[in-house]
Design an enzyme around this catalytic site. Structure first.
Site, PDB file in Angstrom:
ATOM      1  N   GLU A  96       9.144   1.492  11.147  1.00  0.00           N
ATOM      2  CA  GLU A  96      10.151   2.547  11.042  1.00  0.00           C
ATOM      3  C   GLU A  96       9.381   3.852  11.184  1.00  0.00           C
ATOM      4  OE1 GLU A  96      11.936   5.428   9.767  1.00  0.00           O
ATOM      5  OE2 GLU A  96      12.123   4.520   7.781  1.00  0.00           O
ATOM      6  N   GLU A 144       8.252  16.260  15.500  1.00  0.00           N
ATOM      7  CA  GLU A 144       9.071  16.294  14.291  1.00  0.00           C
ATOM      8  C   GLU A 144       8.540  17.375  13.350  1.00  0.00           C
ATOM      9  OE1 GLU A 144       8.870  12.449  12.519  1.00  0.00           O
ATOM     10  OE2 GLU A 144      10.994  12.447  12.037  1.00  0.00           O
ATOM     11  N   LYS A 162       0.876  -1.182   0.000  1.00  0.00           N
ATOM     12  CA  LYS A 162       0.000   0.000   0.000  1.00  0.00           C
ATOM     13  C   LYS A 162       0.907   1.224   0.000  1.00  0.00           C
ATOM     14  CE  LYS A 162      -1.986   2.644   3.007  1.00  0.00           C
ATOM     15  NZ  LYS A 162      -1.738   3.911   2.285  1.00  0.00           N
TER      16      LYS A 162
HETATM   17  C1  SIN Z   1      16.221   7.245   4.476  1.00  0.00           C
HETATM   18  O1  SIN Z   1      16.111   6.114   4.016  1.00  0.00           O
HETATM   19  O2  SIN Z   1      17.294   7.825   4.460  1.00  0.00           O
HETATM   20  C2  SIN Z   1      15.059   7.989   5.075  1.00  0.00           C
HETATM   21  C3  SIN Z   1      13.892   7.152   5.277  1.00  0.00           C
HETATM   22  C4  SIN Z   1      12.743   7.830   5.984  1.00  0.00           C
HETATM   23  O3  SIN Z   1      12.592   9.030   5.996  1.00  0.00           O
HETATM   24  O4  SIN Z   1      11.935   7.096   6.518  1.00  0.00           O
END
Ligand code: SIN
Length: 492
Positions: A259, A390, A184
């Site tokens: 992540e 953030e 997705k």
């Molecule tokens: C990255 O792969 O450098 C950044 C990945 C992200 O912002 O999740």
């Protein structure tokens, strides 16, 4: 193809979902526009799919798993290598799609294709290295071994900030391990994912191994969570959504990789090499206009170097050029949408109201729409909103500090633990700081740390598991212990 989208390979412009061997629309015919964040133009529309389409995609992935998981590792490796070749061959078209739907400058977008394709190449190689173990048996009549097998159907939910790389970082190890996937992509950036899926088919990845659905995030997410066939969820995105997925995955006890948010700190010590620090912080902060999870978001600068650093950094940031990513010389694209722009504005206003001083930028860009000026805030402090949330935009707050202990405490004072950075010429100090930082990744004298060969992932509320590297493959493998009895060997 929309009038403003001209690709060398027109067949890469896909605006339907992929389920099994068919490019399909939503069952109810609903669609979703895809915008260019730099201009606001509608590029095309894609199907607004939901639970039903996701269930069909899961069924297709489940059916394909039977044969894909049984192919030899060499076979899977060769096909993945072919996918890599096609991604690289079409990097200009794919880069253009990224600029159009996501906004980053063309050179950066093509760089993302090379970065994203590197995961496919890496896992084409690693596919052949999924080793098990023989365990020395404590019993004379038993033999023991560990084999590794693919987990099964994987649901991969990807963000908009890296429309290709966050997909290949999940899909390549999954496919290498023998899993099949339902992707997705973000509803904001589905076109790159669809083009990559078309190239996967052209590479010989069998129908059903890769499926793509998008639209109703809740409906699709529920189908993925409720399914007992989906054995693994992998997600890149906000901590809030990650927590919901983690809780939802509990219903069927799926494997989960997350992540999530980062809000990365960076410490510039008195003994840093000024040029290295400015270059590193510039790259680590303003990559993708500040819209990455590993972007430097709080810069702690030691008292003795603060003024020199602020001056040199301001000079470097003043040289950045914002604009439409397809124009030459542009280094800063737009933010993804108005909501993102408003958040940046809110953070800057909050910081200024609490005593921050605007050193560069500090307002919407004269280009209008979703453009914000690359910004530096001096005299920032940890009471400001920007320290807790953030910012996901081109704003760099500078905070003065005195001692190493103070800097480490400030850096660790966060619910996040994804990436952190430090600049110092003293290797002992750098090592001590790297050991003390509660983060999954540390850049020492370096602002760009991402690569397919290293484990990417966080501690605390920044996530679970690792992507990329040899460790990233384990996320898609089950470990099976086999005990063979009645194996006593006659002696002599
Ligand atoms: C990255 O792969 O450098 C950044 C990945 C992200 O912002 O999740």
């Amino acid at each position: 193809m929309g009038t403003m989208v001209q690709l060398n390979e027109a067949g890469l412009f896909k605006s339907q979902g992929l389920i099994g061997d068919k490019w399909v629309d939503a069952e109810n015919g609903h669609t979703l526009p895809v915008n260019n964040p730099a201009t606001g133009e509608i590029l095309t529309s894609v199907p607004f799919m939901g639970k039903r389409e996701a269930e069909k995609a899961i069924a297709a992935a489940s059916q394909a798993f039977t044969s894909w998981s049984k192919r030899t590792a060499n076979d899977r490796s060769k096909i993945l290598r072919q996918w890599f070749n096609l991604l690289i061959k079409n990097k200009d078209d794919l880069g253009k799609l990224i600029v159009l739907e996501q906004g980053k400058p063309l050179a950066e977008a093509v760089g993302e294709i090379v970065y994203g394709a590197a995961f496919v190449e890496y896992y084409a190689e690693e596919a052949k290295r999924v080793y098990g173990d023989i365990i020395p048996s404590p019993f004379p009549e038993k033999r023991m071994l560990v084999m590794k097998q693919p987990v099964g159907v994987v649901a991969a939910i990807a963000p908009w900030n890296f429309p290709l790389a966050m997909i290949t970082r999940k899909v390549a190890p999954a496919l290498a391990a023998g899993c099949t996937v339902v992707i997705k992509p973000s509803e904001l950036t589905p076109l790159t994912a669809l083009a990559a899926a078309e190239l996967a088919l052209q590479a010989g990845i069998p129908p059903g191994v890769v499926n793509v659905v998008m639209g109703d995030a809740k409906g699709i997410g529920d189908a993925m969570l409720d399914s007992t066939e989906v054995r693994k969820i992998t997600f890149t995105g906000s901590t809030g959504v990650g927590k919901m997925l983690l809780a939802g995955a509990g219903k069927t006890v799926k494997k989960v990789s997350l992540e999530l948010g980062g809000n990365a700190p960076c410490i510039v010590f008195d003994d840093a090499n000024l040029d290295v620090a400015v270059k590193g912080v510039l790259a680590g902060k303003y990559r993708n206009s500040g819209q990455t999870c590993v972007c430097i978001n709080k810069i702690f600068v030691q008292d003795g170097i603060y003024d020199k650093f602020a001056e040199a950094f301001a000079k470097a940031v003043s040289g950045l050029r914002a604009g439409n990513g397809l124009e030459p010389g542009i280094t800063q694209g737009p933010l993804i949408n108005e909501t993102a722009l408003e958040k940046v504005e809110r953070h800057v206003q909050d910081a200024v109201s609490k005593g921050a001083k605007v050193l560069v930028g500090g307002k919407r860009h004269s280009l209008g729409r979703t453009f914000y000026e690359p910004t530096i805030l001096g005299n920032a402090s940890d009471e400001m909103l920007i320290f807790r949330e953030e910012v996901f935009g081109p704003v760099a707050p500078l905070v003065r500090f005195n001692t190493d202990e103070e800097a480490i405490k400030l850096a660790n004072n966060s619910e996040f633990g994804l990436a952190a950075y430090a600049f110092t010429e003293n290797i002992t100090r750098g090592w001590r700081v790297a050991e003390s930082l509660e983060f999954g990744m540390v850049g020492l004298n370096e602002g760009l740390i991402s690569t397919e060969v290293a484990p990417f992932g966080g501690m605390k509320q920044s996530g679970l598991g690792r992507e990329g590297s040899k460790y990233g493959l384990d996320e898609y493998l089950e470990m099976k212990y086999v005990c063979l009895g009645n194996m006593a060997q006659p002696v002599g």
